[in-house]
Design a protein around this motif. Structure first.
Motif, mmCIF file in Angstrom:
data_model
loop_
_atom_site.group_PDB
_atom_site.id
_atom_site.type_symbol
_atom_site.label_atom_id
_atom_site.label_comp_id
_atom_site.label_asym_id
_atom_site.label_seq_id
_atom_site.Cartn_x
_atom_site.Cartn_y
_atom_site.Cartn_z
ATOM 1 N N ALA A 1 -11.821 -86.534 -12.653
ATOM 2 C CA ALA A 1 -10.709 -86.999 -11.824
ATOM 3 C C ALA A 1 -9.746 -85.837 -11.595
ATOM 4 C CB ALA A 1 -9.991 -88.165 -12.491
ATOM 5 N N ILE A 2 -9.547 -85.473 -10.336
ATOM 6 C CA ILE A 2 -8.617 -84.393 -10.002
ATOM 7 C C ILE A 2 -7.219 -84.994 -9.920
ATOM 8 C CG2 ILE A 2 -8.010 -82.628 -8.310
ATOM 9 C CD1 ILE A 2 -10.935 -82.592 -7.449
ATOM 10 N N THR A 3 -6.325 -84.554 -10.806
ATOM 11 C CA THR A 3 -4.981 -85.136 -10.900
ATOM 12 C C THR A 3 -3.910 -84.045 -10.875
ATOM 13 O OG1 THR A 3 -5.256 -85.136 -13.315
ATOM 14 C CG2 THR A 3 -5.729 -87.198 -12.157
ATOM 15 N N VAL A 4 -4.137 -83.002 -10.090
ATOM 16 C CA VAL A 4 -3.155 -81.917 -10.014
ATOM 17 C C VAL A 4 -1.883 -82.411 -9.330
ATOM 18 C CG1 VAL A 4 -4.834 -80.035 -10.040
ATOM 19 C CG2 VAL A 4 -4.202 -81.096 -7.867
ATOM 20 N N GLY A 5 -0.757 -81.769 -9.662
ATOM 21 C CA GLY A 5 0.519 -82.113 -9.059
ATOM 22 C C GLY A 5 0.628 -81.579 -7.638
ATOM 23 N N LEU A 6 1.638 -82.039 -6.926
ATOM 24 C CA LEU A 6 1.839 -81.616 -5.532
ATOM 25 C C LEU A 6 1.975 -80.102 -5.401
ATOM 26 C CD1 LEU A 6 4.312 -84.322 -4.163
ATOM 27 C CD2 LEU A 6 2.009 -83.867 -3.319
ATOM 28 N N ASN A 7 2.606 -79.480 -6.390
ATOM 29 C CA ASN A 7 2.824 -78.035 -6.320
ATOM 30 C C ASN A 7 1.550 -77.223 -6.579
ATOM 31 O OD1 ASN A 7 2.786 -78.888 -9.007
ATOM 32 N ND2 ASN A 7 3.943 -77.103 -9.708
ATOM 33 N N TYR B 1 -1.527 -78.157 -5.055
ATOM 34 C CA TYR B 1 -2.538 -78.576 -4.097
ATOM 35 C C TYR B 1 -3.288 -77.394 -3.471
ATOM 36 C CZ TYR B 1 -1.749 -83.613 -4.144
ATOM 37 O OH TYR B 1 -1.708 -84.943 -4.512
ATOM 38 N N TYR B 2 -2.701 -76.206 -3.530
ATOM 39 C CA TYR B 2 -3.382 -75.034 -2.997
ATOM 40 C C TYR B 2 -4.633 -74.697 -3.817
ATOM 41 C CZ TYR B 2 -1.244 -72.376 -6.843
ATOM 42 O OH TYR B 2 -0.882 -71.916 -8.091
ATOM 43 N N LYS B 3 -4.743 -75.268 -5.021
ATOM 44 C CA LYS B 3 -5.912 -75.019 -5.873
ATOM 45 C C LYS B 3 -7.063 -75.991 -5.598
ATOM 46 C CE LYS B 3 -2.881 -73.659 -9.747
ATOM 47 N NZ LYS B 3 -2.489 -73.987 -11.144
ATOM 48 N N LEU B 4 -6.822 -76.985 -4.748
ATOM 49 C CA LEU B 4 -7.798 -78.056 -4.562
ATOM 50 C C LEU B 4 -9.160 -77.538 -4.111
ATOM 51 C CD1 LEU B 4 -5.770 -81.007 -2.971
ATOM 52 C CD2 LEU B 4 -7.043 -81.026 -5.116
ATOM 53 N N GLU B 5 -9.183 -76.597 -3.167
ATOM 54 C CA GLU B 5 -10.462 -76.123 -2.645
ATOM 55 C C GLU B 5 -11.325 -75.529 -3.755
ATOM 56 O OE1 GLU B 5 -12.210 -73.224 0.901
ATOM 57 O OE2 GLU B 5 -10.042 -73.429 0.604
ATOM 58 N N ARG B 6 -10.701 -74.707 -4.612
ATOM 59 C CA ARG B 6 -11.438 -74.086 -5.714
ATOM 60 C C ARG B 6 -11.882 -75.130 -6.730
ATOM 61 N NH1 ARG B 6 -9.764 -71.653 -10.711
ATOM 62 N NH2 ARG B 6 -7.607 -72.166 -10.187
#
Length: 465
Positions: A212-218, A220-225
């Motif tokens: 489950a990807i649960t990264v914070g809004l700040n 989101y630039y890491k989502l692709e990786r």
């Protein structure tokens, strides 16, 4: 138990098939009993046995089509029951259509009817028994599904909160990967295992059932990786967006030629079919109520005219759907007053402006009955958020977040907030919470529930002065 999940799924199919056979044989028994009493002839038993051999696989396919063989960890009983009912309804209509086209008039419709009703009831009972057994097994730590969280955020905490509060779901969080929180930190027993960059290394030694990807809004630039690493692992991955502080309601996603678009709020009544169905119920319901309550309304009109001076009907400007003003009708329950005096504020306890008969009709909601004409005109609905006067709308829109959302649907004579006691001089914020729940979760059954609650406990209002 988890390793044998496919066998459990097959067992569910076998149990459903057994229920279908039992239901069919019960229908056949009822038909034969009726036949012996009435003397009406029936087809030979082998014909019905041949039909059973076709009906069971056909209904199992329908169950599969209606998602009755997917994981029910998070599936509610009512939704599963609804799918069972839909599958049997489609199956019954299909069988009737086939019999009609083949002109098979000798096949017992009684058998088919008894089979369908019994099958729905027994399947619902059987599946609830299975559900209870699995929930207890999961509570004991069996049949668990292991999840790895990538990113520590408010969304991650909310997800963990729900899993901890519902052990019957059978979810267990292995840990969290985070770049912003020190390894070893724990939240409700779930540990930060390391940084997000260590995902590939961790998956080499541990294979979770889900990521489950649960990264914070700040982040989101890491989502692709992150998504690339998850996809490379082959593990089923889901994304839990961290926008609850921005969009604290129930959003939904739609597809525009492959572009996913998140709508901030789900409003079922924005659907043309739903809106048309509700409008038809409003028209029929308002006409029925006008006829049913006409003696009460006539008696009230006579009492008002004979006990005080002034018009019979009091109309007041209210704000309706799409912020459009309309005139809402009520039986006059106060002494006649000027527009300026009328706008001064809400009615208070022992308000001297309220007439003797007015106190009674306000307490019993009889003064609201002329609003059936508002419903018939289309200004209002039988069920919906109660409308307010323009000056209060302007006041509350600045003071109460999301207040104006209530104007996305027609205002109602009664509503979810009213049947929970939020009428008159009660909390506006709580009222809006209930109104928003209604707007986002509208169904015809919810409308019916509100109407029934109004009949049994909503007419007499302790907060009406």
């Amino acid at each position: 138990m988890k390793e044998n999940q496919k066998y459990l799924n097959r067992l569910q199919v076998v149990l459903d098939a057994i229920v279908m056979i039992v239901s069919y044989l019960f229908g056949w028994y009822v038909m034969m009993t009726y036949t012996r009493v009435s003397g009406v002839g029936v087809l030979p038993p082998e014909v019905y046995l041949m039909a059973l051999a076709a009906i069971v696989p056909f209904f199992l396919l329908l169950y599969y089509a209606f998602n009755l063989y997917v994981s029910n960890r998070l599936e509610g009983r009512w939704r599963e029951g609804g799918n069972i009912l839909k599958a049997n309804a489609v199956g019954g209509l299909t069988l009737m259509a086939i019999l009609f086209m083949l002109r098979q008039m000798d096949v017992s419709r009684m058998l088919l009817s008894v089979f369908l009703v019994t099958n729905v009831i027994l399947t619902a009972v059987e599946r609830n028994v299975v559900r209870i057994i699995l929930m207890r097994a999961r509570t004991l730590g069996l049949n668990q599904k292991y999840i790895l969280l990538v990113g520590y955020s408010h969304a991650a905490e909310e997800y963990i909160d729900r899993i901890v509060a519902n052990p019957q779901w059978g979810y267990k969080v292995l840990g969290i990967l985070s770049d912003d929180t020190e390894a070893g930190t724990r939240y409700k027993g779930v540990e930060i295992l390391g940084q997000i960059g260590s995902l590939n290394t961790l998956l080499t030694y541990h294979t979770p059932d889900e990521i489950a990807i649960t990264v914070g809004l700040n982040e989101y630039y890491k989502l692709e990786r992150i998504v690339a690493m998850c996809e490379k692992s082959g593990v089923h991955t889901k994304f839990i967006p961290d926008y609850s502080n921005i969009i604290p309601t129930k959003p939904y996603t739609e597809d525009i030629l492959g572009l996913p678009v998140i709508n901030i709020r789900h409003v079922p009544l924005s659907n043309a079919f739903n809106a048309t169905m509700k409008r038809c119920v409003d028209i029929v319901g308002s006409i029925f109520c006008l006829i049913l309550f006409s003696p009460v309304m006539l008696l009230t009109a006579v009492l008002i005219k004979t006990t005080s001076k002034g018009p019979l009907i009091f109309s007041q400007e209210r704000v309706g759907r799409h912020n459009r003003p309309f005139r809402m009708y009520k039986f006059r329950s106060m002494e006649q007053q000027s527009d300026e005096d009328e706008k001064k504020g809400w009615t208070t306890r022992n308000d001297p402006r309220v007439t003797g008969i007015g106190k009674f009709i306000r307490k019993t909601s009889i003064d609201e009955m002329p609003q059936f004409f508002n419903v018939l005109k289309g200004d209002m609905s039988l069920v919906g958020p109660r409308p307010e006067r323009p000056q209060y709308v302007e006041k509350f829109r600045e003071e109460i977040p999301r207040y104006m959302v209530k104007h996305q649907v027609r205002p109602g004579m009664t509503g979810w907030a009213q049947v929970h006691g939020y009428r008159g001089n009660t909390s506006i914020r709580k009222r809006i919470d209930y109104d928003l729940y209604y707007i986002e979760n509208w169904t015809m059954s919810l409308d019916l529930k509100i109407l029934l609650m109004t009949v049994f406990k909503g007419f007499v209002n302790k907060n009406a002065y």
